[in-house]
Design a protein around this motif. Structure first.
Motif, PDB file in Angstrom:
ATOM      1  N   SER A  23       0.819  -1.212   0.000  1.00  0.00           N
ATOM      2  CA  SER A  23       0.000   0.000   0.000  1.00  0.00           C
ATOM      3  C   SER A  23       0.854   1.263   0.000  1.00  0.00           C
ATOM      4  O   SER A  23       0.466   2.275  -0.569  1.00  0.00           O
ATOM      5  CB  SER A  23      -0.907   0.044   1.229  1.00  0.00           C
ATOM      6  OG  SER A  23      -1.589  -1.161   1.374  1.00  0.00           O
ATOM      7  N   GLU A  24       1.997   1.198   0.668  1.00  0.00           N
ATOM      8  CA  GLU A  24       2.795   2.416   0.834  1.00  0.00           C
ATOM      9  C   GLU A  24       3.777   2.656  -0.307  1.00  0.00           C
ATOM     10  O   GLU A  24       4.168   3.788  -0.554  1.00  0.00           O
ATOM     11  CB  GLU A  24       3.577   2.347   2.158  1.00  0.00           C
ATOM     12  CG  GLU A  24       2.709   2.324   3.392  1.00  0.00           C
ATOM     13  CD  GLU A  24       1.999   3.650   3.632  1.00  0.00           C
ATOM     14  OE1 GLU A  24       2.677   4.680   3.661  1.00  0.00           O
ATOM     15  OE2 GLU A  24       0.759   3.634   3.756  1.00  0.00           O
ATOM     16  N   TRP A  25       4.198   1.608  -0.955  1.00  0.00           N
ATOM     17  CA  TRP A  25       5.232   1.736  -1.979  1.00  0.00           C
ATOM     18  C   TRP A  25       4.602   2.105  -3.320  1.00  0.00           C
ATOM     19  O   TRP A  25       4.678   1.367  -4.286  1.00  0.00           O
ATOM     20  CB  TRP A  25       6.016   0.428  -2.078  1.00  0.00           C
ATOM     21  CG  TRP A  25       7.369   0.564  -2.685  1.00  0.00           C
ATOM     22  CD1 TRP A  25       7.861   1.629  -3.400  1.00  0.00           C
ATOM     23  CD2 TRP A  25       8.428  -0.409  -2.656  1.00  0.00           C
ATOM     24  NE1 TRP A  25       9.135   1.387  -3.793  1.00  0.00           N
ATOM     25  CE2 TRP A  25       9.521   0.145  -3.361  1.00  0.00           C
ATOM     26  CE3 TRP A  25       8.550  -1.685  -2.110  1.00  0.00           C
ATOM     27  CZ2 TRP A  25      10.715  -0.543  -3.526  1.00  0.00           C
ATOM     28  CZ3 TRP A  25       9.741  -2.367  -2.272  1.00  0.00           C
ATOM     29  CH2 TRP A  25      10.815  -1.801  -2.974  1.00  0.00           C
ATOM     30  N   ASP A  26       3.987   3.280  -3.343  1.00  0.00           N
ATOM     31  CA  ASP A  26       3.212   3.708  -4.509  1.00  0.00           C
ATOM     32  C   ASP A  26       3.958   3.573  -5.829  1.00  0.00           C
ATOM     33  O   ASP A  26       3.412   3.107  -6.821  1.00  0.00           O
ATOM     34  CB  ASP A  26       2.813   5.182  -4.349  1.00  0.00           C
ATOM     35  CG  ASP A  26       1.721   5.340  -3.324  1.00  0.00           C
ATOM     36  OD1 ASP A  26       1.644   4.472  -2.444  1.00  0.00           O
ATOM     37  OD2 ASP A  26       0.963   6.314  -3.413  1.00  0.00           O
ATOM     38  N   SER A  27       5.222   4.024  -5.836  1.00  0.00           N
ATOM     39  CA  SER A  27       5.926   4.112  -7.114  1.00  0.00           C
ATOM     40  C   SER A  27       6.100   2.737  -7.750  1.00  0.00           C
ATOM     41  O   SER A  27       6.139   2.607  -8.962  1.00  0.00           O
ATOM     42  CB  SER A  27       7.289   4.763  -6.901  1.00  0.00           C
ATOM     43  OG  SER A  27       8.024   4.000  -5.962  1.00  0.00           O
ATOM     44  N   LEU A  28       6.172   1.706  -6.933  1.00  0.00           N
ATOM     45  CA  LEU A  28       6.377   0.365  -7.473  1.00  0.00           C
ATOM     46  C   LEU A  28       5.046  -0.364  -7.685  1.00  0.00           C
ATOM     47  O   LEU A  28       4.848  -1.065  -8.671  1.00  0.00           O
ATOM     48  CB  LEU A  28       7.253  -0.447  -6.513  1.00  0.00           C
ATOM     49  CG  LEU A  28       7.740  -1.779  -7.061  1.00  0.00           C
ATOM     50  CD1 LEU A  28       8.876  -1.555  -8.044  1.00  0.00           C
ATOM     51  CD2 LEU A  28       8.205  -2.683  -5.932  1.00  0.00           C
ATOM     52  N   THR A  29       4.139  -0.181  -6.742  1.00  0.00           N
ATOM     53  CA  THR A  29       2.944  -1.022  -6.716  1.00  0.00           C
ATOM     54  C   THR A  29       1.654  -0.281  -7.068  1.00  0.00           C
ATOM     55  O   THR A  29       0.601  -0.891  -7.151  1.00  0.00           O
ATOM     56  CB  THR A  29       2.743  -1.602  -5.310  1.00  0.00           C
ATOM     57  OG1 THR A  29       2.518  -0.500  -4.411  1.00  0.00           O
ATOM     58  CG2 THR A  29       3.955  -2.373  -4.838  1.00  0.00           C
ATOM     59  N   GLY A  30       1.751   1.028  -7.241  1.00  0.00           N
ATOM     60  CA  GLY A  30       0.530   1.786  -7.491  1.00  0.00           C
ATOM     61  C   GLY A  30      -0.257   2.055  -6.226  1.00  0.00           C
ATOM     62  O   GLY A  30      -1.288   2.715  -6.278  1.00  0.00           O
ATOM     63  N   GLY A  31       0.202   1.543  -5.087  1.00  0.00           N
ATOM     64  CA  GLY A  31      -0.438   1.823  -3.803  1.00  0.00           C
ATOM     65  C   GLY A  31      -1.886   1.374  -3.765  1.00  0.00           C
ATOM     66  O   GLY A  31      -2.276   0.428  -4.457  1.00  0.00           O
ATOM     67  N   VAL A  32      -2.689   2.054  -2.960  1.00  0.00           N
ATOM     68  CA  VAL A  32      -4.074   1.621  -2.777  1.00  0.00           C
ATOM     69  C   VAL A  32      -4.920   1.880  -4.015  1.00  0.00           C
ATOM     70  O   VAL A  32      -6.004   1.332  -4.173  1.00  0.00           O
ATOM     71  CB  VAL A  32      -4.729   2.317  -1.568  1.00  0.00           C
ATOM     72  CG1 VAL A  32      -4.128   1.842  -0.272  1.00  0.00           C
ATOM     73  CG2 VAL A  32      -4.638   3.819  -1.680  1.00  0.00           C
TER      74      VAL A  32
END
Lengths: 602, 292, 411
Positions: free
Chosen positions: A131-140
């Motif tokens: 959830s927090e690693w937006d740049s890698l995972t797109g976050g929530v």
């Protein structure tokens, strides 16, 4: 020879059934195909969790996180590195395996609800990171999966995913089946029956547990990776704790200890919400109620329902178990065959066991205090003493279960350092347990096969495969084990679960298991406690002939003085942590000291 | 600065007190029956709903709620033991865990069906003017929760530890057959333990209702901290559960205020993990003999 | 002919027959019979956001019942088939079930979550007319497809602008704090807000993230108390926003103005905050709030309460309203499409919308929403947001605070 050569056929059945189901869905609409793909993934999860939860007895609330690692690993590779789909899947699966390793390493220290908590921590931390690693995972807000392509062929339709996932699900079932039915699964069952009993025969419990985590996590991650393009937009929520809980129910509702349990549990439970669409908002309530009902009425899971129904209909011939005869004779001839494989035929003259100054304290209580003891090779040596004399503690230091505070232990001239108990078997030491430590859920034959050794994790994986293809090595091991069972008079119950036997026969299983490990020294912890007079006599005969025919040294702790005096050539007496007398049995028990501490006389 | 820290501390104490009350019921049930009750959060949620019904629909006074809600939830809890957990008492531990997990889901959805709302609110017990201590402000509600929840938690612990009931439960947990021989009724003690544990959950629900709101999501919102608090305390220690709740409440707030808000949810897991790795017996274990 | 070849022939014939059965309805559009048009819908009806999905269903069903009671659409009755979902995978399954098995003519999306956006991908490829009731997450709109319409809740960028306007509605503040939950909806609104605040040269002194479902607001409030902002913006749901405002005084936060995201302006909010909520402002999606003495609103509320006699508390809610109006919009499009509605001509009918209201179907329909317009490049129906303020424990629409935005695409 029930299992020889039929291994593959029995393994192929579930794979073919699942493939048939998947193929059938291709004749229906896209909804059915989509659900079929979902079920295939759930079946993969089910069999993976049978290995981890059912066999290794490790409860996990992190299955959702593992699936998330697979899906996000695939997506991240494709989005950020433009990797091809299958490369992404491989990476996602590897990430799941790595997750299993990371979780497995600390997890082996815990059991029960503590383990549930540790896995829950992992579950939440993975979701927080995603959830927090937006740049890698797109976050929530989620990550859109790129178009999946295999060798230039773009996978668009649902049926293509059914085919793809069915292929890998089949492989996973086959792989899981080989492990579950093979030596790996037997080792897991052995350790879940008795961890000390498993360690005593060289099973590295922690190693197996970590491997179970790695394998099951990899399979779950593979399922998550393959299905990711069908989800379209990954968000962390769907891999959350609720998903983990629902997935944990797969093996428990299906049946925890069999491949079929995982397949049925995964398939039916995942189909549940789809079938329950008719009840609208009552869906979750009804679903939970059904799960609870199954658990309460069928504690063995849905596979138990099958066997009950089959038994009621008379479909499955329930063959009456052969009579559990405690007085089966001991076959001297069979003993000879086992002896033929034994390396140490004439050990006379050597020292089997030598302890010097061995001490062990618990807090202020000195349980064992400076014990010097020598057991001659090839001898039958007994150790008696009143309750609390420190016999068991001393015994446990010799067998490596408890490290001594001070003193040295030499076995056949080799100084034992702090090696864990499971390595004793390499030095030719086998043991039995006061509270019999047979692997209750395994057949007598498999108990003895574990005794044959080669129980480290990697070897067990190879043995599993060899068993599945009916390889020569497996046949040889089976032959040996049967001989040993024959030797102790249990050939007729070779395929019965060891836990179903009488206590006396369980002790015989223990002895057979000990013999085949080719021991030079067998440590026997109260070998006749709880058995009847007749069986006591038989066991005494058995031990004597083992000693005579195989030259195995025996060191026996026993409360039953008549038995020890009869059996042993030499007897030591322990009291308050010290050896107070030693010598020929008849002499020793006459000594005043012994009579005083032991019989309270004088 | 100091005043910030005091605000953080009071906030932590208030929620820590609720966690403690949740944890202590969990511990009572585990101590007496060796069951890890994953449905405990659902019982707390039930307590909050009962509070809402009694206060807002039946217009009862708060003191009556403090009596009735624990009794009702305790009764539900005892019934669950009787109807669902008794048949699987001898089953595998995993089966018991999954059964309580699905019980929690079932209870949550059963409440949601007639009360499918975002959130229901109930008034606080004490709505008077807050107390000003220099720059520090403490509302009467916070004071009551901190004092009241701890009072009840300690009372529960004393009841369990001192009364003969506690003794029979302990005897049972240590040795079922031995306790039977001594004339204790296993079934009776199990039902009673679930009644007491459920009652404490109901009480936690009454305290939660004004501060956490009344919604089915209270089930998840309370079970995790209750568990973490219990594990920090050693899972079998009543004193440990109370202190564990406190520690968790305060650390959560300190982490959120001074390190990162994102850490607030993570911190409880980090604490849990640290405790399990370093002191798996908990920070305040009950004296017990390690088995060899 | 032996038994075996007979069996084979039979099999081939059956296969052929089933093929022609599948192929047959291709001439008429699916979901339309002589007497009925099937409309599919999906949303979460269990779990934490069931109050959204269930209201979406009930609001649409009310519209369908009214439409059918008043003669249906061009002689056909409407039928709503509503499926449950939750995760993206479940929504995908629900969408496929509706389209492939139930053979619905159009789909209404009753959820604003990421899962709904995931299912939208499938509907986009299918080219089936799709209307989302309350989707703000940008992924729903991307990539553009002419068959994917959106109703009450617009793209997050417009919500951000609407909240920014409330932030400055007391005059331009110097110092602003922003609290945002970890929900995709709130995050995307907050992402849109931050550059607007910076561009206006307003100091954004605090940005605090909280968990969705958080109740202990000590940490964000202590940070806010320290920063002393004039306005605090809460991109949160009613529960989180309510507990922040409730706990504010005891953390030393006083005298600030509160701005809420539209999802917080519900009936759940006021009971949590009590008197502390007075003067709180929120964006709002409709020209009216519940209980207002306005003809259209009364008409709707009366009909709703007659249809659902023992509803859960806090209903009807904004999702009932949105659902009711959205189904009316779908009905208008179907009516405009004429006697033989097809996917193409219904999409064209939607594109012809210029300030369309429910009453186009008849005066019995309640005009509770702002009028909707679409165009070939404009799939956003609602083009205005309102403001509500809490007065005496009730939300009241602020007169003249309408924000009309240009959705582009030339409507």
């Amino acid at each position: 020879m029930k299992r020889d050569g039929t291994g593959f056929r029995e393994l192929a059945a579930p794979v073919l059934l699942v493939w048939a189901g998947a193929a059938a869905s291709l004749f229906f609409d896209r909804y059915t195909q989509y659900v079929a793909a979902l079920l295939l993934v759930a079946i993969m999860v089910g069999v993976a969790l049978v290995i981890l939860v059912g066999l290794a007895r490790m409860i996990t609330l992190a299955a959702g996180a593992m699936m998330g690692l697979g899906a996000y690993g695939t997506a991240a590779m494709m989005v950020h590195l433009d990797a091809p789909f299958l490369v992404g899947v491989a990476f996602g699966t590897a990430l799941g395996a790595l997750g299993g390793l990371l979780l497995g390493l600390p997890a082996t220290r815990f059991r029960g609800h503590h383990l549930a908590m540790v896995t829950m921590v992992f579950q939440f931390v993975v979701i927080i990171v995603i959830s927090e690693w937006d740049s890698l995972t797109g976050g929530v807000e989620g990550l859109r999966m790129p178009q999946a392509t295999i060798a230039g062929y773009a996978l668009k339709a649902d049926w293509e995913y059914v085919v793809l996932i069915a292929f890998f699900a089949g492989l996973s079932i086959l792989f899981a089946g080989i492990l579950i039915r093979g030596h790996f699964g037997k080792a897991l069952k052995a350790m879940s029956a008795t961890e000390v009993g498993a360690e005593a025969f060289g099973i590295n419990v922690a190693g197996y547990q970590v491997m179970a985590f790695v394998i099951s996590s990899a399979i779950i991650a593979l399922g998550g990776a393959l299905f990711a393009p069908e989800i379209r937009i990954l968000d962390p929520d769907q891999y959350g704790i609720l998903t983990s809980v629902l997935m944990l129910a797969y093996p428990i509702v299906g049946g925890m200890t069999s491949l079929w349990g995982g397949i049925i549990g995964g398939g039916l439970l995942r189909a549940g919400p789809e079938l329950l669409r008719v009840v609208d908002e009552y869906q979750e309530l009804v679903y939970a109620a059904i799960v609870i009902a199954v658990i309460v009425f069928l504690p063995g899971g849905l596979v138990e329902l099958y066997s009950r129904v089959a038994a009621a209909l008379g479909v499955k011939r329930t063959k009456a178990p052969p009579p559990d005869r405690p007085s089966a004779p001991i076959r001297a001839a069979a003993l000879g065959r086992v002896a033929g494989t034994h390396p140490l035929s004439d050990p006379k003259g050597l020292v089997a066991l030598k302890t010097a100054g061995v001490s062990k304290s618990y807090g202020s209580l000195k349980a064992v205090s400076a014990v010097d003891l020598t057991v001659a090779a090839g001898s039958l040596h007994g150790l008696i003493g009143p309750n609390g004399a420190g016999k068991t503690t001393f015994f446990n230091t010799i067998s490596g279960f408890i490290p001594a505070d001070e003193g040295t232990i030499e076995i056949f001239g080799r100084r034992m350092a702090d090696e864990p108990a499971r390595t004793r078997i390499r030095f030719g030491v086998a043991r039995t347990f006061q509270n019999v430590a047979v692997y209750r859920t395994l057949s007598c034959l498999d108990n003895v096969i574990i005794g044959l050794g080669e129980n480290d994790v990697v070897a067990s994986l190879w043995h599993s495969i060899d068993e599945a293809v009916g390889g020569r090595a497996s046949r040889g091991r089976r032959e040996l084990a049967l001989n040993a069972l024959d030797a102790v008079g249990l050939a007729n119950v070779a395929d019965e679960a060891a836990g179903s036997l009488s206590l006396g026969n369980q002790r015989r299983v223990e002895i057979a298991r000990a013999i085949v490990s080719k021991p030079k020294l067998i440590l026997l912890d109260e070998p006749v406690s709880g058995v009847g007079a007749e069986e006591e006599e038989r066991l005494k005969e058995l031990l004597r002939s083992l000693n005579r025919e195989l030259g195995v040294t025996m060191f026996v702790i026993e409360h039953n003085i008549r038995f020890v005096v009869d059996l042993c050539e030499r007897l030591s007496v322990m009291s308050n942590g010290r050896i107070i007398a030693e010598g020929a049995p008849a002499e020793v028990i006459k000594s005043a000291d012994v009579r005083r501490v032991y019989f309270g006389e004088g | 600065m100091l005043i910030d820290f005091l605000f953080v501390l009071v906030g932590g104490l208030k929620f820590g007190a609720i966690y403690a009350l949740g944890a202590i019921g969990l511990v009572v049930i585990h101590k007496a029956t060796k069951t890890v009750n994953f449905a405990h959060g659902a019982l707390i949620m039930l307590g909050a709903y009962v509070t809402f019904f009694l206060l807002e629909l039946f217009k009862l006074p708060y003191w009556a709620v403090y009596v009735l809600a624990p009794t009702l939830v305790g009764a539900v809890s005892a019934f669950l033991e009787f109807a669902i957990l008794r048949p699987i008492r001898r089953a595998d531990m995993f089966i018991v865990i999954i059964a309580t997990v699905f019980l929690a889901i079932a209870l949550q959805e059963a409440v949601r069906l007639p009360y499918d709302v975002e959130m229901l609110a109930v008034a606080a017990v004490l709505e008077g003017d807050p107390l000003f201590l220099g720059d520090l402000i403490i509302t009467q509600e916070s004071m009551w929760i901190i004092a009241g929840a701890f009072l009840f938690a300690i009372l529960g612990a004393l009841l369990f530890a001192q009364a003969g009931l506690g003794r029979s439960m302990r005897a049972m947990a240590q040795n079922i057959r031995g306790a039977q021989l001594c004339g204790y009724s296993v079934d009776g003690v199990y039902v009673f333990a679930w009644f007491v544990g459920g009652g404490l959950a109901g009480l936690a629900g009454v305290f939660s209702a004004p501060s956490l709101g009344v919604s089915p999501e209270l089930m998840v919102a309370t079970i995790v901290p209750a568990f973490v608090a219990a594990v920090i305390g050693g899972f079998d220690s009543l004193r440990g559960a109370i202190l564990g709740g406190l520690i968790l409440g305060i650390l959560e707030n300190v982490a959120a205020a001074y390190i990162s808000a994102g850490l607030k949810s993570a911190i409880s897991f980090l604490i849990l993990f640290a405790v399990l790795m370093i002191r798996p017996e908990g920070l305040f274990p009950e004296g017990r003999v390690r088995k060899v | 002919m032996n038994a075996r070849s007979l069996w084979r022939t039979g099999l081939a014939a059956t296969a052929l027959a089933s093929l022609t059965m599948v192929a047959a309805p291709a001439s008429a559009q699916q979901g339309v019979s002589a007497t009925e048009i099937k409309i599919g819908g999906f949303g979460a009806i269990t779990g934490p956001i069931a109050f959204i999905g269930a209201a979406s269903r009930d609001g649409m069903q009310l519209a369908v019942d009214q439409i059918n009671a008043n003669g249906g659409i061009n002689g056909r009755k409407l039928r709503l088939i509503y499926e449950a979902g939750g995760t993206p995978a479940e929504f995908q399954a629900a969408a496929r079930k509706l389209v492939e098995q139930d053979q619905v003519f159009a789909v209404m999306i009753g959820s604003g979550s990421t899962g709904a956006a995931a299912a939208a991908d499938y509907l986009r490829e299918k080219k089936i007319p799709t209307y989302a009731l309350t989707v703000a997450v940008p992924k729903y709109y991307d990539p553009f497809a002419p068959n994917m319409f959106s109703g009450t809740v617009p793209h997050a960028k417009f919500l951000a602008e609407s909240m920014f306007r409330i932030t400055t509605s007391w005059g331009t503040p110097k110092n602003v704090a922003l609290v945002v939950t970890r929900l995709a909806y709130h995050k995307s609104v907050a992402d849109g807000l931050k550059p607007k605040i910076e561009a206006a040269k307003i100091q954004l002194s605090v940005v605090e993230e909280i968990d969705s479902g958080a109740r202990d607001m000590t940490a964000p409030l202590v940070a806010i108390a320290k920063a002393k902002p004039d306005v605090v913006i809460l991109a949160a749901d009613a529960a989180e926003a309510g507990f922040i405002i409730k706990q504010a005084p005891e953390k030393g936060v006083r005298g600030v103005k509160w701005v809420l995201a539209g999802s917080a302006a519900t009936d759940a909010f006021a009971p949590i905050v009590g008197k502390l909520g007075e003067g709180v402002r929120s964006e709002w999606f409709f020209p009216y709030y519940f209980g207002e003495d306005k003809v259209e609103m009364q008409k709707f509320e009366k009909a709703w309460k007659a249809a659902y006699t023992s509803p859960p508390p806090q209903r009807p809610n904004l999702y009932d309203m949105s659902a009711y109006n959205s189904m009316m919009m779908m009905a208008v499009a179907l009516k405009r499409a004429g006697q033989t509605p097809t996917w193409d001509n219904v999409v064209t009918a939607f594109q012809s919308f210029r300030n369309v209201r429910a009453s186009e179907l008849g005066s019995w329909a309640a005009d509770i929403s702002s009028p909707e317009s679409f165009g070939p490049k404009d799939i956003q129906g609602n083009d205005r947001m309102y403001q509500v303020e809490l007065k005496n424990g009730k939300w009241v629409v602020r007169p003249g605070a309408e924000y009309v935005f240009d959705v582009g695409g030339g409507s």
